[in-house]
Design a protein around this motif. Structure first.
Motif, PDB file in Angstrom:
ATOM      1  N   GLN A   1       0.785  -1.216  -0.038  1.00 41.50           N
ATOM      2  CA  GLN A   1      -0.039   0.109  -0.176  1.00 41.50           C
ATOM      3  C   GLN A   1       0.905   1.246   0.131  1.00 41.50           C
ATOM      4  N   ALA A   2       0.760   2.294  -0.826  1.00 42.65           N
ATOM      5  CA  ALA A   2       1.670   3.309  -0.950  1.00 42.65           C
ATOM      6  C   ALA A   2       0.684   4.446  -1.031  1.00 42.65           C
ATOM      7  N   SER A   3       1.114   5.708  -0.479  1.00 45.12           N
ATOM      8  CA  SER A   3       0.494   6.758  -0.224  1.00 45.12           C
ATOM      9  C   SER A   3       1.641   7.958  -1.073  1.00 45.12           C
ATOM     10  N   ALA A   4       0.960   8.647  -1.986  1.00 42.81           N
ATOM     11  CA  ALA A   4       1.957   9.559  -2.769  1.00 42.81           C
ATOM     12  C   ALA A   4       1.216  10.718  -3.179  1.00 42.81           C
ATOM     13  N   THR A   5       1.892  11.757  -3.492  1.00 39.20           N
ATOM     14  CA  THR A   5       1.302  12.867  -4.204  1.00 39.20           C
ATOM     15  C   THR A   5       1.580  12.921  -5.514  1.00 39.20           C
ATOM     16  N   VAL A   6       0.969  13.404  -6.441  1.00 37.60           N
ATOM     17  CA  VAL A   6       0.953  13.471  -7.924  1.00 37.60           C
ATOM     18  C   VAL A   6       1.097  15.089  -8.176  1.00 37.60           C
ATOM     19  N   THR A   7       2.022  15.928  -8.397  1.00 38.12           N
ATOM     20  CA  THR A   7       2.047  17.322  -8.769  1.00 38.12           C
ATOM     21  C   THR A   7       1.911  17.483 -10.391  1.00 38.12           C
ATOM     22  N   ALA A   8       1.247  18.390 -10.709  1.00 41.20           N
ATOM     23  CA  ALA A   8       1.035  18.486 -12.337  1.00 41.20           C
ATOM     24  C   ALA A   8       1.728  20.081 -12.427  1.00 41.20           C
ATOM     25  N   TYR A   9       2.627  20.130 -13.442  1.00 36.67           N
ATOM     26  CA  TYR A   9       3.220  21.240 -13.766  1.00 36.67           C
ATOM     27  C   TYR A   9       2.779  21.576 -15.330  1.00 36.67           C
ATOM     28  N   ALA A  10       2.755  22.726 -15.608  1.00 34.78           N
ATOM     29  CA  ALA A  10       2.730  23.402 -16.820  1.00 34.78           C
ATOM     30  C   ALA A  10       4.131  23.622 -17.330  1.00 34.78           C
ATOM     31  N   ILE A  11       4.831  23.164 -18.416  1.00 35.42           N
ATOM     32  CA  ILE A  11       6.210  23.628 -18.804  1.00 35.42           C
ATOM     33  C   ILE A  11       6.157  24.921 -19.506  1.00 35.42           C
ATOM     34  N   GLN A  12       6.899  25.979 -19.020  1.00 39.83           N
ATOM     35  CA  GLN A  12       6.795  27.472 -19.732  1.00 39.83           C
ATOM     36  C   GLN A  12       7.806  27.228 -20.987  1.00 39.83           C
ATOM     37  N   PRO A  13       7.444  28.269 -21.756  1.00 41.63           N
ATOM     38  CA  PRO A  13       8.505  27.973 -22.917  1.00 41.63           C
ATOM     39  C   PRO A  13       9.871  28.232 -22.337  1.00 41.63           C
ATOM     40  N   ASN A  14      10.319  28.895 -21.301  1.00 41.41           N
ATOM     41  CA  ASN A  14      11.407  29.105 -20.912  1.00 41.41           C
ATOM     42  C   ASN A  14      11.862  27.882 -20.045  1.00 41.41           C
ATOM     43  N   ALA A  15      11.283  27.026 -20.099  1.00 39.79           N
ATOM     44  CA  ALA A  15      11.386  25.691 -19.418  1.00 39.79           C
ATOM     45  C   ALA A  15      11.199  25.547 -17.863  1.00 39.79           C
TER      46      ALA A  15
ATOM     47  N   LEU B   1       8.805  25.711 -14.536  1.00 39.03           N
ATOM     48  CA  LEU B   1       7.409  24.697 -14.064  1.00 39.03           C
ATOM     49  C   LEU B   1       6.599  25.620 -13.539  1.00 39.03           C
ATOM     50  N   THR B   2       5.285  25.677 -13.904  1.00 35.63           N
ATOM     51  CA  THR B   2       4.238  26.253 -12.858  1.00 35.63           C
ATOM     52  C   THR B   2       3.241  25.241 -12.582  1.00 35.63           C
ATOM     53  N   PRO B   3       3.184  25.094 -11.142  1.00 36.27           N
ATOM     54  CA  PRO B   3       2.467  24.154 -10.454  1.00 36.27           C
ATOM     55  C   PRO B   3       0.833  24.294 -11.036  1.00 36.27           C
ATOM     56  N   LEU B   4       0.061  23.316 -11.244  1.00 32.03           N
ATOM     57  CA  LEU B   4      -1.202  23.460 -11.673  1.00 32.03           C
ATOM     58  C   LEU B   4      -1.964  22.984 -10.532  1.00 32.03           C
ATOM     59  N   PHE B   5      -1.747  21.598 -10.066  1.00 33.44           N
ATOM     60  CA  PHE B   5      -2.743  21.129  -8.940  1.00 33.44           C
ATOM     61  C   PHE B   5      -1.573  19.860  -8.241  1.00 33.44           C
ATOM     62  N   ILE B   6      -2.178  19.479  -7.317  1.00 32.62           N
ATOM     63  CA  ILE B   6      -1.393  18.466  -6.462  1.00 32.62           C
ATOM     64  C   ILE B   6      -2.759  17.413  -5.964  1.00 32.62           C
ATOM     65  N   LEU B   7      -2.505  16.062  -6.501  1.00 32.71           N
ATOM     66  CA  LEU B   7      -3.233  15.053  -5.959  1.00 32.71           C
ATOM     67  C   LEU B   7      -2.822  14.252  -5.112  1.00 32.71           C
ATOM     68  N   ASN B   8      -3.622  13.763  -4.095  1.00 31.60           N
ATOM     69  CA  ASN B   8      -3.224  12.638  -3.112  1.00 31.60           C
ATOM     70  C   ASN B   8      -3.725  11.301  -3.860  1.00 31.60           C
ATOM     71  N   LEU B   9      -2.578  10.248  -3.989  1.00 32.18           N
ATOM     72  CA  LEU B   9      -2.931   9.215  -4.734  1.00 32.18           C
ATOM     73  C   LEU B   9      -2.586   7.879  -3.620  1.00 32.18           C
TER      74      LEU B   9
ATOM     75  N   GLY C   1      -5.619  17.394  -3.307  1.00 31.28           N
ATOM     76  CA  GLY C   1      -4.875  18.078  -2.346  1.00 31.28           C
ATOM     77  C   GLY C   1      -4.907  19.663  -2.467  1.00 31.28           C
ATOM     78  N   THR C   2      -4.379  20.308  -3.489  1.00 29.14           N
ATOM     79  CA  THR C   2      -3.966  21.308  -3.598  1.00 29.14           C
ATOM     80  C   THR C   2      -4.591  21.860  -5.112  1.00 29.14           C
ATOM     81  N   SER C   3      -5.024  22.868  -5.551  1.00 29.47           N
ATOM     82  CA  SER C   3      -5.513  23.349  -6.820  1.00 29.47           C
ATOM     83  C   SER C   3      -5.118  24.582  -7.039  1.00 29.47           C
ATOM     84  N   TYR C   4      -4.346  24.907  -8.074  1.00 29.30           N
ATOM     85  CA  TYR C   4      -4.097  26.303  -8.451  1.00 29.30           C
ATOM     86  C   TYR C   4      -4.769  26.917  -9.660  1.00 29.30           C
TER      87      TYR C   4
END
Length: 470
Positions: A349-363, A365-373, A402-405
């Motif tokens: 049994q594993a507890s994790a987070t998944v953080t989603a980023y948008a990759i900007q043209p200058n590389a 990372l902008t966080p979009l949301f964090i999910l609990n998995l 978890g968190t939404s931006y």
């Protein structure tokens, strides 16, 4: 190699429960006996009998001066050897009905002026040796063996003289026979002790600390004295993972477990859930249980892509605020995975987070949301060479926000995307590492054969025969 196989896992006395247990059965001891016969034979062939000389009165000649020189062992026969387990002591080595043959030269002087010489052969039969062997740990936690009690008897002997005045020697051969047997008997036990001590360099090949990868190593030092019964030897090993160069104890301890009374194989290795849990603790602490997932890791055939266009279908704010951008996911455990062994079933049994980023043209990372998995996987455990390896399959997963931006959204809409990410990226990456496995306790060039693995309650049992190839 005598006793090397039998005793390759003897621990220092520490009084804690082990993470790994090893049992050597009578079948295993018999294999060790077979390996050791040649070693004992070679040692006994090195018996050095010093030259013997003296004077004897031989009727009717009178005083005869004699000498026996250049004596060499020709052959050593060990037709009957056995090893027995002695509870509370260790191992008893028994040799019976052994034989030794040697030859040498004789010289004689009698009647003050007459000299003669020739050769002789001595055959000793019914030689018997009994040696008790005890075990202790050296400073590194490796086993060290020694012969603490030895008895040797030399039975009947026949001696034949050839050439010259051999008839003279035949007149007092009983005296010479006794002297030769006495010299031989004095050397047998020291040579057996040396043969036992010869094992120690081989025993030092025990992988007390075995490197797994750049993050971890596993320790197999011993935590208690071996348990010696009439039919098996049980050894208790630490069986604990550590970060390389930093031995920090986890916030949990091994629990006692008992090996079943199986004897079909030479050796049984019980690997407790504690060992697996200590591995999870080490890798989680090292930050090794994390993975960045990018779009190029997704199969080209999949319609689901890691970009704001795909996610924008489920979360409109993403498409509106970050149009036409690629995305990256960071999957990272947040606490130690929970590992359970039940009969024929290993689960994690594993507890994790998944953080989603948008990759900007200058590389950047902008966080979009964090999910609990929360995930549950089934584990298959198997032996590869002398390593314990595994593979997992996904049973179920659960996502919560978890968190939404980017404002509120229904997490359930993303299930299909993250099911795909887990199945085609995360789990294959994890299985590629698990397939490499980690070293089991081993000695020198040891090979495991006829291996059977069972998952039981709180531990995995490996039954195996062994072969030494070097």
């Amino acid at each position: 190699m005598l006793l090397c196989f039998w005793l390759f896992l003897i621990p220092p006395i520490l009084c804690t429960d082990p993470g790994v247990k090893v049992r050597l059965t009578e079948k295993g001891l018999e294999y060790g006996r077979q390996l050791g016969v040649a070693s004992i034979q070679q040692r006994l062939k090195t018996i050095k009998i010093p030259d013997i000389s003296g004077k004897e009165s031989v009727s009717p000649i009178g005083k005869v001066e004699y000498s026996l020189t250049d004596m060499q062992i020709l052959n050593v026969g060990l037709p009957t050897t056995a090893v027995d387990l002695v509870p509370g002591i260790g191992i008893r080595l028994s040799i019976s009905k052994a034989s030794i043959s040697l030859n040498g030269n004789w010289r004689v002087k009698y009647l003050r002026i007459i000299r003669d010489s020739g050769s002789f052969q001595l055959n000793v039969n019914d030689l018997a040796v009994t040696s008790s062997i005890t075990i202790k740990s050296d400073v590194t936690g490796r086993p060290e063996v020694s012969s603490v009690k030895c008895e040797a008897t030399v039975g009947s002997a026949t001696i034949k003289f050839h050439g010259g005045a051999s008839w003279l020697y035949n007149l007092f051969k009983n005296f010479i026979d006794k002297a030769l047997r006495s010299q031989m008997q004095k050397q047998i036990c020291p040579l057996v002790a040396n043969a036992v001590s010869d094992l120690n360099p081989h025993l030092k090949t025990l992988n007390v600390v075995a490197k797994v990868d750049q993050y971890a190593e596993i320790e197999y030092s011993m935590v208690s004295s071996p348990k010696v019964s009439k039919s098996y030897l049980d050894f208790s090993l630490k069986g604990e993972f550590y970060n390389i160069g930093k031995h920090e104890e986890p916030p949990f301890h091994p629990e006692a477990f008992l090996l079943p009374p199986q004897v079909n194989n030479m050796m049984y290795i019980g690997v407790s859930s504690f060992t697996a849990k200590s591995a999870a603790f080490v890798y989680n602490k090292a930050g090794a249980i994390s993975l960045y997932v990018t779009d190029d890791m997704i199969p080209q055939s999949s319609p689901l892509r890691l970009n704001t266009k795909t996610f924008g279908k489920f979360i409109p704010q993403i498409a509106k605020s970050f149009p036409g951008l690629m995305m990256k996911l960071l999957v990272k455990t947040v606490k130690n995975p929970v590992i359970a062994f039940l009969p024929n079933n290993a689960t994690v049994q594993a507890s994790a987070t998944v953080t989603a980023y948008a990759i900007q043209p200058n590389a950047t990372l902008t966080p979009l949301f964090i999910l609990n998995l929360e995930t549950s996987v089934s584990a298959k455990v198997f032996v590869r060479d002398t390593r314990l390896a595994g593979a997992v399959t996904l049973n179920k997963m659960n996502l919560t926000l978890g968190t939404s931006y980017v404002g509120d959204f229904q997490v359930g809409f993303l299930d299909s995307i993250f099911q795909m990410v887990l199945k085609v990226v995360v789990i294959p990456k994890l299985n590629a590492q698990l397939a490499k496995g980690y070293p089991l306790p081993a000695l020198g060039q040891m090979k495991l054969v006829n291996t059977v693995l069972l998952v039981l309650k709180d531990y995995t049992l490996i039954g195996t025969d062994v072969q030494f190839t070097g």
